[in-house]
Scaffold this motif. Structure first.
Motif, PDB file in Angstrom:
ATOM      1  N   TYR A 303       5.754   3.689  47.157  1.00 13.82           N
ATOM      2  CA  TYR A 303       6.844   4.622  47.447  1.00 13.82           C
ATOM      3  C   TYR A 303       6.359   5.853  48.199  1.00 13.82           C
ATOM      4  O   TYR A 303       6.943   6.292  49.157  1.00 13.82           O
ATOM      5  CB  TYR A 303       7.471   5.165  46.154  1.00 13.82           C
ATOM      6  CG  TYR A 303       8.205   4.150  45.384  1.00 13.82           C
ATOM      7  CD1 TYR A 303       9.336   3.553  45.918  1.00 13.82           C
ATOM      8  CD2 TYR A 303       7.793   3.797  44.112  1.00 13.82           C
ATOM      9  CE1 TYR A 303      10.029   2.626  45.192  1.00 13.82           C
ATOM     10  CE2 TYR A 303       8.484   2.863  43.386  1.00 13.82           C
ATOM     11  CZ  TYR A 303       9.591   2.280  43.931  1.00 13.82           C
ATOM     12  OH  TYR A 303      10.275   1.370  43.213  1.00 13.82           O
ATOM     13  N   GLY A 311       0.966   0.196  42.723  1.00 10.59           N
ATOM     14  CA  GLY A 311       1.493  -1.099  43.157  1.00 10.59           C
ATOM     15  C   GLY A 311       3.003  -1.186  43.124  1.00 10.59           C
ATOM     16  O   GLY A 311       3.571  -2.208  43.500  1.00 10.59           O
ATOM     17  N   SER A 312       3.705  -0.131  42.682  1.00  5.99           N
ATOM     18  CA  SER A 312       5.164  -0.259  42.681  1.00  5.99           C
ATOM     19  C   SER A 312       5.723   0.080  44.060  1.00  5.99           C
ATOM     20  O   SER A 312       5.242   0.978  44.745  1.00  5.99           O
ATOM     21  CB  SER A 312       5.804   0.595  41.593  1.00  5.99           C
ATOM     22  OG  SER A 312       5.477   1.929  41.789  1.00  5.99           O
ATOM     23  N   SER A 313       6.726  -0.720  44.450  1.00 12.57           N
ATOM     24  CA  SER A 313       7.166  -0.699  45.838  1.00 12.57           C
ATOM     25  C   SER A 313       8.616  -1.149  45.944  1.00 12.57           C
ATOM     26  O   SER A 313       9.115  -1.889  45.105  1.00 12.57           O
ATOM     27  CB  SER A 313       6.279  -1.669  46.633  1.00 12.57           C
ATOM     28  OG  SER A 313       6.745  -1.821  47.956  1.00 12.57           O
ATOM     29  N   TYR A 314       9.289  -0.710  47.013  1.00 11.63           N
ATOM     30  CA  TYR A 314      10.600  -1.280  47.334  1.00 11.63           C
ATOM     31  C   TYR A 314      10.458  -2.753  47.720  1.00 11.63           C
ATOM     32  O   TYR A 314      11.398  -3.525  47.579  1.00 11.63           O
ATOM     33  CB  TYR A 314      11.242  -0.522  48.498  1.00 11.63           C
ATOM     34  CG  TYR A 314      11.752   0.843  48.140  1.00 11.63           C
ATOM     35  CD1 TYR A 314      12.814   0.993  47.248  1.00 11.63           C
ATOM     36  CD2 TYR A 314      11.193   1.989  48.696  1.00 11.63           C
ATOM     37  CE1 TYR A 314      13.301   2.248  46.927  1.00 11.63           C
ATOM     38  CE2 TYR A 314      11.678   3.246  48.384  1.00 11.63           C
ATOM     39  CZ  TYR A 314      12.731   3.375  47.492  1.00 11.63           C
ATOM     40  OH  TYR A 314      13.216   4.613  47.165  1.00 11.63           O
ATOM     41  N   PHE A 315       9.265  -3.093  48.220  1.00 12.54           N
ATOM     42  CA  PHE A 315       8.993  -4.495  48.546  1.00 12.54           C
ATOM     43  C   PHE A 315       8.171  -5.109  47.405  1.00 12.54           C
ATOM     44  O   PHE A 315       8.540  -4.985  46.254  1.00 12.54           O
ATOM     45  CB  PHE A 315       8.266  -4.580  49.900  1.00 12.54           C
ATOM     46  CG  PHE A 315       9.177  -4.584  51.112  1.00 12.54           C
ATOM     47  CD1 PHE A 315      10.470  -4.079  51.058  1.00 12.54           C
ATOM     48  CD2 PHE A 315       8.739  -5.099  52.327  1.00 12.54           C
ATOM     49  CE1 PHE A 315      11.307  -4.081  52.173  1.00 12.54           C
ATOM     50  CE2 PHE A 315       9.557  -5.108  53.452  1.00 12.54           C
ATOM     51  CZ  PHE A 315      10.840  -4.594  53.377  1.00 12.54           C
ATOM     52  N   GLY A 317       6.916  -6.881  44.360  1.00 13.11           N
ATOM     53  CA  GLY A 317       7.617  -7.650  43.327  1.00 13.11           C
ATOM     54  C   GLY A 317       9.126  -7.646  43.503  1.00 13.11           C
ATOM     55  O   GLY A 317       9.810  -8.598  43.093  1.00 13.11           O
ATOM     56  N   ASN A 318       9.661  -6.600  44.120  1.00 14.21           N
ATOM     57  CA  ASN A 318      11.109  -6.538  44.320  1.00 14.21           C
ATOM     58  C   ASN A 318      11.601  -7.530  45.366  1.00 14.21           C
ATOM     59  O   ASN A 318      12.774  -7.919  45.345  1.00 14.21           O
ATOM     60  CB  ASN A 318      11.537  -5.107  44.702  1.00 14.21           C
ATOM     61  CG  ASN A 318      11.732  -4.229  43.480  1.00 14.21           C
ATOM     62  OD1 ASN A 318      12.284  -4.690  42.473  1.00 14.21           O
ATOM     63  ND2 ASN A 318      11.265  -3.002  43.552  1.00 14.21           N
TER      64      ASN A 318
HETATM   65  C1  LIG Z   1      11.334  -2.272  42.158  1.00  9.37           C
HETATM   66  O1  LIG Z   1      12.154  -1.207  42.509  1.00  9.37           O
HETATM   67  C2  LIG Z   1      12.485  -0.395  41.398  1.00  9.37           C
HETATM   68  C3  LIG Z   1      13.535   0.612  41.827  1.00  9.37           C
HETATM   69  O2  LIG Z   1      13.565   0.805  43.204  1.00  9.37           O
HETATM   70  C4  LIG Z   1      11.232   0.268  40.877  1.00  9.37           C
HETATM   71  O3  LIG Z   1      11.528   1.082  39.766  1.00  9.37           O
HETATM   72  C5  LIG Z   1      10.233  -0.802  40.495  1.00  9.37           C
HETATM   73  O4  LIG Z   1       9.003  -0.209  40.124  1.00  9.37           O
HETATM   74  C6  LIG Z   1      10.008  -1.756  41.600  1.00  9.37           C
HETATM   75  N1  LIG Z   1       9.248  -2.885  41.144  1.00  9.37           N
HETATM   76  C7  LIG Z   1       8.086  -3.247  41.673  1.00  9.37           C
HETATM   77  C8  LIG Z   1       7.443  -4.444  41.110  1.00  9.37           C
HETATM   78  O5  LIG Z   1       7.541  -2.660  42.568  1.00  9.37           O
END
Ligand SMILES: *[C@@H]1O[C@H](CO)[C@@H](O)[C@H](O)[C@H]1NC(C)=O
Ligand SMILES: *[C@@H]1O[C@H](CO)[C@@H](O)[C@H](O)[C@H]1NC(C)=O
Ligand SMILES: *[C@@H]1O[C@H](CO)[C@@H](O)[C@H](O)[C@H]1NC(C)=O
Ligand SMILES: *[C@@H]1O[C@H](CO)[C@@H](O)[C@H](O)[C@H]1NC(C)=O
Ligand SMILES: *[C@@H]1O[C@H](CO)[C@@H](O)[C@H](O)[C@H]1NC(C)=O
Ligand SMILES: *[C@@H]1O[C@H](CO)[C@@H](O)[C@H](O)[C@H]1NC(C)=O
Ligand SMILES: *[C@@H]1O[C@H](CO)[C@@H](O)[C@H](O)[C@H]1NC(C)=O
Ligand SMILES: *[C@@H]1O[C@H](CO)[C@@H](O)[C@H](O)[C@H]1NC(C)=O
Ligand SMILES: *[C@@H]1O[C@H](CO)[C@@H](O)[C@H](O)[C@H]1NC(C)=O
Ligand SMILES: *[C@@H]1O[C@H](CO)[C@@H](O)[C@H](O)[C@H]1NC(C)=O
Ligand SMILES: *[C@@H]1O[C@H](CO)[C@@H](O)[C@H](O)[C@H]1NC(C)=O
Length: 790
Positions: A303, A311-315, A317-318
């Protein structure tokens, strides 16, 4: 140790020992471009990408479209490797001027300097040398070149990273640079798509109470978009750029990285772009709507800076979730991976690619002050690039004024040289300008490159003062100097005796990503500095090292006998300027922008609203249409100080008033042949040669040198309102010995003679009379003709 490595370049001028005032012709350096943009090459690379995709799980596909900052190597953007599947990963690094955040690499002349040379061969060579350095360091992707900002705002903070506010000149420079980079086997990322014209408010921000203020929206009408801002991206896609970076800003209220009209409509649809759209770093604001809107690769993946290693992302795992819940078609994900992998095969990056230089990790750690026990040694990738850098530094310097024959200096008469200004000396706060977002440069030390992500770490730099001392020594001239602008501004010259025969004043103007410039004049009280030096020195030569346009309130001071806009020349800056001052290089640069008499002659300020009350208040309406830079001065009959295309030489040239026009395509249809479909670069018919223009230029002076013959076209009156008075549509840089004559030929393509019709959504050749002019600048015409095609 670092300073020593600069000495060989400083001393490598012995071949110029005798006083030569005429320059040797620079040999042609163009290479044949490999066939990587042919239909067949694209087809084969696509096939390999398809085979690769067939072996991937959905989770792996999601990884392929999402950067991963934990995947190692010290790269600014990284894709994780799948060694079992023959994918070595992708390493991306900034930027358009140097391999930033690495060492033992070269700091090249800026894009602005390259544009000021108007030299297709040197621009190619700059791109190719940059490409070779990236490859030798094991970097697959070069985040450049830049055609956005184009230069709507003269004080735009990143204009210097790109080329010129003229879309034709920028288009040629994009083409030459992209071919240079990709001929070295490195991916180019053309940026920033699109209308990323100011730095201020470029990104969203959060108020203290967590209210999100959206990034600035560039609201651009369709015609202006096509004829101005999109134009150089046509050239980029035609040249085969394998990637395009979407920008931070919004376009017509929608973020550029999820803008269906811009990415799917203009870029992939109309321009036929087959490569991948990569986000600018942290420019992604949504998952599904970005993927649907045309974004292929989320970089660096997370983000924001805070979440870079989580590792959290709009892409990521989403993407998997979105496919599984039916909100994103799997076919679109395959398309994204195909677009990312096709270039990897197209440029042969699957074979024998060098490993990532271990030094890169060390430099990055050092930048963030983290301690590492063993600092890995970097690979030196500079080859003989100092030669090109020195040459382009000279070629991109523009001689604006030269009275009383002060330049080139007469070494028999000039025995006492004065050097003034805080831009003349060596760097004093380390060999690197702020790579982070800082608005000002250190006060003392020369400026050869701007700041932010597009800067580069110097391994050495040849300052103007060092180079002048070395050159003066050969003829026994003394050099006196004051490098503190505060001393100069308060008019304290007690240390200077006797008064110098010539005074070189070095001024600088810094710019950096993240900020737009605030001042039109050069930095550090420059106007007082020039005024005070000129008071006692009737031979004052002002040299500016500027990241863009300056006003020059001292230009008509009679004691200021010469002015050189030397732009940002890169690490050989001192040698580049000495070659001009001493006449070893005959100046041939031309202004790639307009210098006004008064800042009020330019009337498009950046939006700067510090106190906002609504979340979408940052709006920029591009109501001036195409009237930027010389188009604005021409439309409003404003006399500039020095016009677009202007630049002097130590010799004189004459352009014949006879110009020959030949129509190569009889009775052309208004629109490009729709039956040809869309290839990379749009409808191929846009690139058909329609008219040949031939002129003749002669060197009428005593000295060999180069000039730039420029072709301008005014569209017929049948074109709807909004057309410009005339636009650059061709240029040729010609080298001539004294008395030598040469024929210059220009081929006008269909696009060069068309306007964008918003109703039919096509480029159309209008009916009526075109005005075609050849000259030495946008206001100095020697041959005129009219032309009717329909
Ligand atoms: C997927 O997106 C949500 C909200 O935008 C976020 O909270 C979450 O961490 C994201 N998941 C991954 C696996 O990045
Ligand atoms: C990033 O790459 C590292 C190293 O290959 C790996 O361990 C990690 O799982 C990856 N992270 C994501 C989110 O894919
Ligand atoms: C932006 O809006 C203008 C005005 O409605 C329109 O002419 C133009 O085509 C739009 N451009 C994009 C990329 O949406
Ligand atoms: C599907 O998953 C994506 C990504 O997590 C999410 O943004 C979206 O809201 C989900 N849609 C539905 C209908 O559940
Ligand atoms: C510039 O120099 C003048 C003359 O010494 C001085 O009055 C002025 O304060 C200086 N301005 C800045 C911004 O330093
Ligand atoms: C924007 O406005 C702020 C506050 O008024 C000011 O400090 C800043 O210099 C301005 N920036 C530019 C680029 O004009
Ligand atoms: C130009 O220089 C002379 C000294 O040579 C001086 O008398 C004169 O005042 C200077 N003019 C300006 C405008 O600085
Ligand atoms: C520039 O124009 C402004 C506004 O017209 C005027 O006040 C100012 O004196 C001019 N400056 C110069 C250097 O001519
Ligand atoms: C912004 O608001 C503050 C507080 O209301 C005020 O003091 C300041 O002058 C304002 N700044 C501008 C540039 O309007
Ligand atoms: C946050 O602050 C802004 C500006 O003062 C205000 O307009 C907005 O209503 C505030 N939002 C909340 C949720 O308090
Ligand atoms: C921009 O244009 C829109 C639509 O015409 C208008 O509503 C808005 O007020 C304009 N914004 C500015 C800052 O001029």
């Amino acid at each position: 140790m670092y300073i020593l490595s600069g000495l060989p370049f400083l001393l490598a001028t012995t071949q110029l020992l005798s006083v030569v005032t005429c320059q040797d012709e620079v040999s042609s350096r163009s290479k044949n471009t490999p066939d990587y943009i042919s239909d067949n090459a694209l087809l084969q690379a696509t096939q390999k990408a398809n085979d690769f995709i067939a072996k991937l799980t959905l989770e792996q596909k999601a990884k392929m479209v999402t950067g991963n900052s934990s995947a190692g190597g010290g790269c600014i953007g990284t894709l994780e490797a799948f060694p079992d599947l023959g994918f070595g990963g992708l390493c991306s690094m900034d930027g358009p001027t140097a391999l930033n955040r690495a060492d033992l690499m070269s700091v090249f002349p800026a894009g602005l300097t390259a544009a000021a040379s108007w030299d297709r061969d040197l621009i190619y060579e700059r791109g190719n040398s940059l490409g070779n350095e990236f490859r030798d360091k094991g970097v697959h992707v070069l985040l450049g070149p830049s055609a956005g900002p184009l230069g709507r705002h003269p004080l735009g903070g990143r204009n210097w990273e790109g080329f010129s506010p003229d879309p034709y000149l920028t288009g040629v420079a994009m083409d030459r640079t992209i071919r240079g980079i990709q001929d070295a086997g490195v991916q180019s990322v053309s940026k920033h798509f699109i209308a990323n014209e100011q730095e201020n408010h470029r990104s969203n921000t959060f108020l203290r109470n967590r209210t999100e203020i959206e990034a600035i929206s560039s609201n651009v009408d369709d015609r202006t978009m096509h004829e101005l801002y999109l134009w150089p991206f046509y050239d980029a896609v035609k040249a085969g750029t394998v990637s395009v970076m979407c920008a931070y800003n919004r376009v017509n209220q929608t973020y550029a990285c999820q803008n269906d009209a811009a990415l799917n409509g203009l870029l992939k649809g109309e321009l036929g772009f087959r490569g991948y759209v990569s986000s600018d770093y942290f420019a992604v604001h949504a998952g599904v709507s970005s993927a649907a809107g045309g974004l292929d690769l989320n970089m660096p993946g997370s983000y924001d800076l805070a979440s870079i290693y989580t590792g959290s992302s709009y892409f990521g795992g989403n993407i998997t979730l979105a496919v599984n819940n039916g909100s994103l078609p799997l076919a679109r994900v395959d398309d994204m991976v195909r677009r990312i992998m096709m270039p990897y095969y197209l440029l042969g990056q699957d074979k024998d690619y060098p490993t990532i230089d271990p030094g890169t990790l060390g430099v990055l750690a050092n930048l963030y002050n983290s301690y590492i026990e063993v600092q890995p040694m970097s690979r030196d990738v500079r080859r003989n690039h100092a030669k090109t850098i020195r040459l382009l530094g000279s070629a991109g310097s523009v001689l604006l004024k030269n009275e009383k024959n002060i330049l080139p200096i007469d070494t028999k008469k000039i025995k006492n040289i004065g050097v003034f200004g805080n831009d003349a000396g060596d760097l004093t706060a380390g060999l690197t300008f702020p790579g982070e977002l800082v608005a000002t440069s250190p006060e003392f030390g020369t400026l050869d490159v701007g700041g932010g992500s597009g800067t580069g770490r110097h391994t050495y730099i040849v300052s103007p003062l060092d180079a002048i001392k070395a050159r003066a020594q050969r003829t026994g001239a003394r050099v006196q100097y004051i490098l503190d602008n505060n001393v100069l501004a308060r008019n304290d010259f007690n240390s200077i005796y006797p008064n110098p025969d010539v005074c070189f004043v070095f001024l600088k103007t810094y710019a950096s990503e993240g900020f737009d410039r605030r001042n039109w004049e050069a930095d550090w009280n420059s106007t007082f500095v020039v005024k005070n030096v000129a008071l006692r020195c009737p031979n004052t030569v002002v040299i500016t090292h500027s990241a863009g346009i300056n006003t020059m309130p001292w230009a008509n001071n009679p004691n200021v006998t010469a002015i050189i806009a030397a732009h940002l020349p890169g690490e050989q800056t001192g040698n580049s300027i000495v070659d001009i001052l001493w006449g070893d290089f005959n100046p041939s640069g031309k202004l790639p922008y307009t210098i006004p008499k008064n800042e009020s002659d330019y009337d498009i300020p950046t939006v700067n609203l510090t106190n906002v009350s609504t979340t979408t208040e940052w709006q920029s309406n591009f109501t001036e249409g195409q009237m930027i830079d010389y188009r604005h001065f021409d439309a409003n009959n404003i006399e500039p100080l020095y016009e677009f295309g202007f630049g002097l030489s130590y010799t004189t040239f004459e352009l014949s008033s006879n110009m020959k026009l030949t129509t190569l395509l009889k009775n052309p249809s208004a629109e490009p042949n729709p039956g040809l479909g869309i290839k990379q670069g749009g409808n191929p018919d846009l690139w058909t040669d329609v008219v040949r223009v031939v002129g003749e230029v002669k060197n009428t002076g005593q000295c060999s040198g180069a000039t730039v013959v420029q072709l301008y076209v005014g569209l017929p009156d049948s074109v709807p309102v909004g057309k410009v008075v005339r636009a650059l549509r061709g240029f040729e840089k010609v080298f001539l010995k004294p008395n030598e004559k040469r024929r210059v030929e220009f081929l006008l393509k269909r696009r060069d003679l068309s306007y964008w019709d918003v109703v039919s959504q096509r480029w159309l050749i209008p009916t009526g009379q075109f005005e075609v002019q050849l000259g030495f600048s946008s206001r100095d015409f020697k041959a005129k003709a009219t032309l009717q095609l329909r």
